[in-house]
Scaffold this motif. Structure first.
Motif, short mmCIF file in Angstrom:
data_model
loop_
_atom_site.label_atom_id
_atom_site.label_comp_id
_atom_site.label_asym_id
_atom_site.label_seq_id
_atom_site.Cartn_x
_atom_site.Cartn_y
_atom_site.Cartn_z
N SER A 8 0.84 -1.20 0.00
CA SER A 8 0.00 0.00 0.00
C SER A 8 0.88 1.25 0.00
O SER A 8 2.05 1.21 0.38
CB SER A 8 -0.92 0.02 1.22
OG SER A 8 -0.17 0.18 2.41
N ILE A 9 0.28 2.36 -0.44
CA ILE A 9 1.00 3.64 -0.42
C ILE A 9 1.25 4.09 1.00
O ILE A 9 2.29 4.70 1.30
CB ILE A 9 0.19 4.69 -1.21
CG1 ILE A 9 0.13 4.29 -2.69
CG2 ILE A 9 0.79 6.07 -1.06
CD1 ILE A 9 -0.66 5.25 -3.55
N ARG A 37 1.52 10.89 0.83
CA ARG A 37 0.67 9.95 0.12
C ARG A 37 0.01 10.57 -1.10
O ARG A 37 -0.19 9.92 -2.12
CB ARG A 37 -0.41 9.42 1.07
CG ARG A 37 0.10 8.48 2.14
CD ARG A 37 -1.00 8.11 3.11
NE ARG A 37 -2.13 7.51 2.43
CZ ARG A 37 -3.33 7.36 2.97
NH1 ARG A 37 -3.57 7.79 4.19
NH2 ARG A 37 -4.30 6.77 2.29
N SER A 38 -0.36 11.85 -1.00
CA SER A 38 -1.05 12.50 -2.11
C SER A 38 -0.17 12.55 -3.36
O SER A 38 -0.65 12.38 -4.49
CB SER A 38 -1.47 13.91 -1.72
OG SER A 38 -0.35 14.69 -1.32
N SER A 41 0.21 8.85 -4.76
CA SER A 41 -1.01 8.34 -5.38
C SER A 41 -1.27 8.98 -6.74
O SER A 41 -1.94 8.38 -7.59
CB SER A 41 -2.20 8.57 -4.46
OG SER A 41 -2.42 9.96 -4.25
N ARG A 42 -0.76 10.19 -6.96
CA ARG A 42 -0.96 10.86 -8.25
C ARG A 42 -0.01 10.35 -9.32
O ARG A 42 -0.23 10.61 -10.51
CB ARG A 42 -0.78 12.38 -8.10
CG ARG A 42 -1.90 13.09 -7.37
CD ARG A 42 -1.87 14.58 -7.67
NE ARG A 42 -0.60 15.17 -7.31
CZ ARG A 42 -0.34 15.77 -6.14
NH1 ARG A 42 -1.30 15.81 -5.21
NH2 ARG A 42 0.83 16.30 -5.89
N ASN A 244 -7.26 1.63 -14.85
CA ASN A 244 -6.46 1.44 -13.64
C ASN A 244 -5.84 0.04 -13.59
O ASN A 244 -4.69 -0.10 -13.15
CB ASN A 244 -7.34 1.66 -12.41
CG ASN A 244 -7.78 3.10 -12.26
OD1 ASN A 244 -7.06 4.01 -12.66
ND2 ASN A 244 -8.95 3.32 -11.70
#
Length: 280
Positions: A8-9, A37-38, A41-42, A244
């Motif tokens: 996971s991130i 995390r932002s 995730s991008r 995705n």
């Protein structure tokens, strides 16, 4: 994340605070804070599936040029990827939370998900081209696009496609016409009585000896699918939607290619399929 089995991130952000090797890999300076995390995730959304395809193909062309080969065989196959969804109660053939997913064959049974279609160079188990599609779409439908993309990669590397190898799911004159030489078994109801390549129910191969010898290279593509699923996290699918899932699958394929590139650069081509070798 794939090569270190980070799931996971959130876990990755914690590791980036303490693991100096990964910090150096991510170009994070000694006194600099890790990426939030932002930002992480991008990354996949900004890169996209098409850019990942181009990165993989450029790496593959470089590896082929470095090997010095002038012609290669190519193996085609597809593998099932389970969708992160249940079936829609209103439509049993589609996904409930993932409407792009479809019910298709998964081995001897059926499942809800997608299929990864790949062409592989069997000697090095090197992925040449990759496509993602819903699980209900037949392999023959995507074979022309896959072969065309494979030719583009080989042309970029200055390599000729010698023969095309695939199982009986690709048995059609349309697919065979894509190349000069093809080792594709005929179905039992096709060309009855002719001495052509066939595979019986016990997976024994019959037919002309040269085609039987070519067809023995087909398990290389199964080895690739085993590596990307078991070693590079493709079985842990936690995304929805064809776009995705395509990015998710291509990241696993990219890890496999980068693993070979690192092994070649270190002078250890025997470790090209051993991600655990780089964990020391």
């Amino acid at each position: 994340m794939r090569m270190k089995a980070i799931r996971s991130i959130r876990e990755l952000t914690r590791i980036l605070d303490v693991d100096q090797r990964i910090r150096r890999l991510c170009l994070i300076k000694k006194d600099e804070g890790a990426y939030p995390r932002s930002v992480l995730s991008r990354f996949t959304h900004r890169v996209g599936a098409e850019t990942l395809q181009l990165i993989i193909e450029e790496k593959v062309a470089w590896l082929l040029r470095r090997s010095g080969v002038t012609e290669v065989d190519v193996v085609l196959d597809a593998s099932f990827i389970k969708a992160w969804s249940i079936r829609d109660p209103a439509d049993n053939q589609t996904g409930f939370s993932d409407p792009d997913a479809r019910v298709g064959r998964n081995g001897r049974s059926y499942g809800l998900g997608y299929k990864i279609h790949s062409s592989v160079e069997p000697k090095r188990i090197l992925p040449l081209a990759t496509l993602l599609a819903s699980a209900n779409e037949n392999e023959k439908r995507h074979a022309p696009s896959l072969v065309e993309r494979t030719r583009e990669v080989l042309d970029r590397a200055g390599v000729r496609l010698r023969s095309l190898i695939a199982d009986s799911q690709y048995s059609s004159e349309r697919v065979r016409a894509l190349v000069e030489r093809a080792a594709i078994p005929y179905m039992s109801n096709q060309r009855c009585g002719d001495d052509v390549l066939r595979v019986d129910r016990l997976f024994r191969t019959h037919g002309p000896e040269e085609l039987v010898e070519e067809y023995r290279k087909r398990p290389a593509v199964e080895a690739l699918f085993a590596f990307v699923k078991n070693q590079f996290g493709l079985t842990v699918n936690r995304v929805r939607g064809l776009v995705n899932v395509s990015v998710y699958a291509l990241l696993s394929v990219l890890c496999c290619v980068l693993n070979r590139e690192a092994a070649e650069n270190m002078g250890r081509p025997d470790k090209a399929l051993s991600p655990t070798f780089f964990n020391v």
